[in-house]
Design an enzyme around this catalytic site. Structure first.
Site, PDB file in Angstrom:
ATOM      1  N   GLU A 183       0.046   8.083  -0.661  1.00  0.00           N
ATOM      2  CA  GLU A 183       0.506   6.902  -1.405  1.00  0.00           C
ATOM      3  C   GLU A 183      -0.539   6.367  -2.376  1.00  0.00           C
ATOM      4  O   GLU A 183      -0.979   5.211  -2.253  1.00  0.00           O
ATOM      5  CB  GLU A 183       0.927   5.791  -0.436  1.00  0.00           C
ATOM      6  N   GLU A 365       6.691  10.125   5.889  1.00  0.00           N
ATOM      7  CA  GLU A 365       6.706   8.856   6.628  1.00  0.00           C
ATOM      8  C   GLU A 365       8.080   8.229   6.500  1.00  0.00           C
ATOM      9  O   GLU A 365       8.629   8.157   5.396  1.00  0.00           O
ATOM     10  CB  GLU A 365       5.712   7.827   6.061  1.00  0.00           C
TER      11      GLU A 365
HETATM   12  C1  FCB Z   1       2.872   3.125   4.461  1.00  0.00           C
HETATM   13  C2  FCB Z   1       1.465   3.593   4.810  1.00  0.00           C
HETATM   14  C3  FCB Z   1       1.211   3.719   6.284  1.00  0.00           C
HETATM   15  C4  FCB Z   1       1.863   2.605   7.074  1.00  0.00           C
HETATM   16  C5  FCB Z   1       3.308   2.437   6.688  1.00  0.00           C
HETATM   17  C6  FCB Z   1       4.051   1.379   7.466  1.00  0.00           C
HETATM   18  O1  FCB Z   1       2.879   2.556   3.209  1.00  0.00           O
HETATM   19  O2  FCB Z   1       1.215   4.851   4.215  1.00  0.00           O
HETATM   20  O3  FCB Z   1      -0.176   3.771   6.448  1.00  0.00           O
HETATM   21  O4  FCB Z   1       1.153   1.447   6.936  1.00  0.00           O
HETATM   22  O5  FCB Z   1       3.402   2.165   5.325  1.00  0.00           O
END
Ligand code: FCB
Length: 462
Positions: A183, A365
């Site tokens: 990210e 994620e």
């Molecule tokens: C993302 C991050 C991760 C975590 C999630 C909830 O943006 O990459 O580290 O904090 O959110």
């Protein structure tokens, strides 16, 4: 793994079982974590200071004054955590290396005990039949490099390449899956323009420089990994979600379009397609040298997508960016911590990323946060998280049915952990962590995910 050249093709062979489940053969189910959020042990065995150690120790930065100590003390408890993953039945584990643990000053002398920790972790994963997915950078920059200018200093491209080379040489005999960055738009936007993450500045010029140097560092690391790790499969992890205007005005729509470029496009566009979004080009121009776009746009094997919920912008003439971050409309459905629920947005994000970038996609994620505690019987029953995961994995299956080339899905997160500005209050784990005792309690969602994996890999519907 497919070669980069055939990234546009769906896997040719789909087993009968996989066809029934709607997902391609070999679909990978995993969990994700990151170093600063789980490791703890911030002063152990020669680890250097990271920008998150500094930032979280400053009063008022983090909810409840929380810091990366103790987190999940994963540095000492990784054996137990691997056993939890094995019990869930994941095929892959995505983690990040803490740069300051292996290079305390960010460059120069390596820290052998830090490297040895990742040796043990990788060996333990492989012994448990879990594929390690190693991310080089999940935001914990060595403080010494921040002091030397951080991402706005172009020298960091070389520092990052050297760090990538150290990791490749040490672990590349056993690790084949590498992500360069997690990210990048979050830590650059939140760190340099919004002041919510370290280094907590409001400096748009530094923000543009950071974007460009992160992109160059990505390209340099891809080259290093290709050279040092035979058979490496390399990608970068982008957060992608629809950027929506909070109101219907032309100004708000324009604001959402600019946020879209900073959030969704500033990294994958140059990295995968070789050019910056038009709205960012004037800001990048002072930092751009001949040949830079070629240095950034290196062949990658896949793209990682992190997705939670849509984001919102409103026009803000007072901001150098021209927009401000906005909350979702009051009437939208929300998760227990207030994040908008919109699985269709996830489906559409996967489809549009497939159509635009033509790379195999891994969802690196996805998950739901909540404030939770064990019940009287000591269990953690989390129906909202189960519902979220069910609806979002269904949305992913819809995207696949509509042609998106999605090959894996990683839940955020294995463990409750240090959730950046929210500290320990927001829990995202499949496994509850009692931070005082470090006791782990698999939640109902861990059992649900184990069943889903078992059903999917056996070819039955979950
Ligand atoms: C993302 C991050 C991760 C975590 C999630 C909830 O943006 O990459 O580290 O904090 O959110």
């Amino acid at each position: 793994m497919v070669s980069p050249e055939d990234g546009t093709a769906r896997p040719a062979v789909r087993s009968a079982e996989a066809a029934r489940s709607g997902l391609p053969a070999g679909f990978l189910w995993g969990v994700s974590t990151s170093s600063y959020q789980i490791e703890g042990a911030t002063k152990a065995d020669g680890r250097g200071v990271s920008v998150w150690d500094t930032f979280s120790s400053e009063p008022g930065r983090i909810a409840n004054g929380d810091t990366g100590e103790p987190a999940c003390d994963h540095y000492h408890r990784y054996v137990e955590d691997i056993a939890l993953m094995r019990d869930i039945g994941v095929g892959a584990y995505r983690f990040s290396v803490a740069w300051p643990r292996v290079l305390p000053a960010g460059r120069g002398a390596a820290n052998e005990p830090g490297l040895a920790f990742y040796d043990r972790l990788v060996d333990g994963l492989l012994a448990a039949g879990i594929e390690p997915w190693l991310c080089l950078y999940h935001w914990d920059l060595p403080q010494a490099l921040q002091d030397a200018g951080g991402w706005p200093n172009r020298d960091i491209v070389g520092w990052f390449a050297d760090y990538a080379d150290l990791i490749a040489r040490r672990l590349g005999d056993r690790v084949k899956r590498f992500a360069t960055f997690n990210e990048p738009s979050v830590f650059t936007l939140f760190g340099y323009s919004f002041g919510w993450h370290p280094p907590a500045t409001h400096d748009l010029s530094a923000h543009y420089a950071a974007i460009h140097h992160v992109n160059l560092a990505h390209g340099a690391a891809v080259d290093v990994l290709r050279k040092s790790v035979p058979g490496a499969s390399i990608g970068a992890i982008h957060n992608m979600q629809p950027s929506r205007p909070v109101g219907a005005s032309a100004e708000d729509r324009a604001a959402a379009a600019v946020l879209d470029d900073f959030w969704n496009n500033a990294f994958p566009e140059p990295q995968i397609l070789g050019s910056y979004p038009v709205s960012l080009q004037h800001g990048i121009a002072p930092h751009l040298r001949d040949g830079d776009l070629e240095r950034i746009c290196r062949t990658v094997d896949w793209m990682g997508i992190n997705h939670y919920s849509p984001i919102y912008a409103r026009a803000d003439a007072g901001s150098p960016l021209g927009f401000a971050w906005a909350d979702a409309p009051a009437d939208v459905p929300r998760s227990p911590i207030g994040w908008q629920l919109d699985p269709a947005a996830f489906r559409d994000t996967l489809r549009s990323a497939h159509q635009r970038y033509r790379l195999p996609i891994y969802v690196t994620e996805n998950g739901a946060g909540a404030e939770e505690a064990p019940d009287a019987s000591g269990q953690v029953i989390d129906p909202e998280r189960i519902d979220y995961l069910l609806r979002y994995t269904d949305a992913m299956k819809e995207a696949v049915a509509l042609g998106a080339d999605v090959r894996g899905y990683f839940v955020w997160s294995l463990l409750d952990n240090f959730e950046w500005g929210a500290g320990y209050a927001n829990r995202f784990g499949l496994v509850f962590v009692d931070y005082a005792t470090q006791r782990r309690i698999p939640k109902a969602s861990a059992r649900w995910y184990a069943n889903l994996i078992r059903a999917e890999t056996a070819g039955k519907s979950a």
